[in-house]
Scaffold this motif. Structure first.
Motif, short mmCIF file in Angstrom:
data_model
loop_
_atom_site.label_atom_id
_atom_site.label_comp_id
_atom_site.label_asym_id
_atom_site.label_seq_id
_atom_site.Cartn_x
_atom_site.Cartn_y
_atom_site.Cartn_z
N GLY A 30 -14.36 2.49 12.00
CA GLY A 30 -14.93 3.11 10.81
C GLY A 30 -14.03 4.16 10.16
N GLU A 31 -12.90 4.47 10.79
CA GLU A 31 -12.02 5.50 10.25
C GLU A 31 -10.61 5.01 9.96
N VAL A 32 -9.87 4.62 11.03
CA VAL A 32 -8.45 4.31 10.85
C VAL A 32 -7.95 3.37 11.95
N VAL A 33 -6.99 2.54 11.58
CA VAL A 33 -6.24 1.73 12.53
C VAL A 33 -4.77 2.01 12.25
N MET A 34 -4.03 2.39 13.30
CA MET A 34 -2.60 2.68 13.14
C MET A 34 -1.79 1.69 13.96
N LEU A 35 -0.79 1.10 13.29
CA LEU A 35 0.05 0.05 13.86
C LEU A 35 1.51 0.47 13.77
N MET A 36 2.23 0.38 14.87
CA MET A 36 3.67 0.66 14.81
C MET A 36 4.32 -0.45 14.00
N ALA A 37 5.04 -0.05 12.95
CA ALA A 37 5.70 -1.02 12.08
C ALA A 37 7.22 -0.95 12.21
N GLY A 38 7.69 -0.07 13.03
CA GLY A 38 9.12 0.12 13.28
C GLY A 38 9.26 1.16 14.36
N GLU A 39 10.49 1.43 14.74
CA GLU A 39 10.71 2.37 15.82
C GLU A 39 10.09 3.74 15.55
N HIS A 40 10.16 4.17 14.30
CA HIS A 40 9.62 5.48 13.92
C HIS A 40 8.75 5.37 12.67
N LEU A 41 8.04 4.25 12.51
CA LEU A 41 7.25 4.02 11.31
C LEU A 41 5.88 3.46 11.68
N VAL A 42 4.84 4.07 11.14
CA VAL A 42 3.46 3.64 11.38
C VAL A 42 2.85 3.13 10.08
N LEU A 43 2.20 1.96 10.16
CA LEU A 43 1.37 1.47 9.07
C LEU A 43 -0.05 1.89 9.42
N SER A 44 -0.63 2.72 8.56
CA SER A 44 -1.97 3.25 8.79
C SER A 44 -2.95 2.60 7.82
N LEU A 45 -3.98 1.98 8.36
CA LEU A 45 -5.04 1.38 7.56
C LEU A 45 -6.22 2.34 7.63
N TRP A 46 -6.53 2.96 6.53
CA TRP A 46 -7.51 4.03 6.50
C TRP A 46 -8.71 3.61 5.68
N ALA A 47 -9.90 3.73 6.22
CA ALA A 47 -11.11 3.40 5.47
C ALA A 47 -11.10 4.20 4.17
N ARG A 48 -11.37 3.52 3.07
CA ARG A 48 -11.25 4.13 1.74
C ARG A 48 -12.03 5.45 1.62
N ASP A 49 -13.25 5.50 2.17
CA ASP A 49 -14.03 6.74 2.05
C ASP A 49 -13.39 7.88 2.82
N GLN A 50 -12.82 7.57 3.99
CA GLN A 50 -12.13 8.59 4.79
C GLN A 50 -10.87 9.06 4.06
N PHE A 51 -10.15 8.12 3.45
CA PHE A 51 -8.94 8.42 2.68
C PHE A 51 -9.28 9.38 1.54
N GLU A 52 -10.31 9.03 0.76
CA GLU A 52 -10.68 9.85 -0.39
C GLU A 52 -11.15 11.24 0.02
N GLU A 53 -11.80 11.34 1.16
CA GLU A 53 -12.27 12.64 1.63
C GLU A 53 -11.11 13.60 1.84
N GLU A 54 -10.01 13.09 2.35
CA GLU A 54 -8.85 13.95 2.62
C GLU A 54 -7.86 14.03 1.47
N VAL A 55 -7.58 12.89 0.83
CA VAL A 55 -6.50 12.82 -0.14
C VAL A 55 -6.99 13.04 -1.57
N GLY A 56 -8.20 12.58 -1.88
CA GLY A 56 -8.74 12.69 -3.23
C GLY A 56 -9.18 11.33 -3.72
N ALA A 57 -9.88 11.35 -4.84
CA ALA A 57 -10.43 10.13 -5.42
C ALA A 57 -9.33 9.15 -5.79
N ILE A 58 -9.58 7.89 -5.51
CA ILE A 58 -8.64 6.83 -5.87
C ILE A 58 -8.79 6.59 -7.36
N ALA A 59 -7.67 6.57 -8.07
CA ALA A 59 -7.67 6.51 -9.53
C ALA A 59 -8.23 5.22 -10.10
#
Length: 141
Positions: free
Chosen positions: A36-65
């Motif tokens: 219900g919040e986030v899934v983080m996947l290693m996409a490289g040696e020092h790189l993470v692909l983060s899949l963040w639930a849209r509502d959780q994203f907006e709560e922290e980052v701001g409204a999606i345009a």
């Protein structure tokens, strides 16, 4: 500031659908999976692909345009480089089998490479590329 990117975060409409696509479909391994919040996947040696639930994203980052139903595609792509043109076709087929929207077949490009695209469940475009140039070879494991 060091010249590097540590995380690429995608705000996704349905986290479970995205998790199934990336983990179950493509076979990636979750480093962190908070239902219900986030899934983080290693996409490289020092790189993470983060899949963040849209509502959780907006709560922290701001409204999606723009809503995800707006016409057009997001103005960026994610890329997965491979060592041969045949690997491009193989990865495109794997993504389609995992539920990706196929966006055409692999194509020889004017710049000398061979690429194709697919869209994940939220419409984010992934380029699968064989780039024979020095920069293309530099990003291969």
């Amino acid at each position: 500031m060091d010249q590097r990117i540590s995380f690429v975060t995608l705000a996704v409409a349905d986290l479970e659908v995205s998790r199934r696509f990336y983990v179950d479909g493509l076979g990636w391994r979750a480093e962190l999976d908070e239902p219900g919040e986030v899934v983080m996947l290693m996409a490289g040696e020092h790189l993470v692909l983060s899949l963040w639930a849209r509502d959780q994203f907006e709560e922290e980052v701001g409204a999606i345009a723009a809503p995800s139903t707006a016409a057009g595609v997001p103005p960026f792509t994610l890329a997965h480089n491979v060592p041969t043109p045949e690997d491009v076709d193989r990865v495109l087929a794997e993504a389609a089998a995992a539920g990706a929207e196929a966006l055409g077949e692999g194509t020889e490009r004017a710049w000398g490479g061979y690429t194709g695209y697919f869209a994940d469940p939220d419409g984010f475009r992934w380029e699968v590329a064989f780039n024979p140039g020095p920069i293309g070879q530099k990003v291969l494991p």
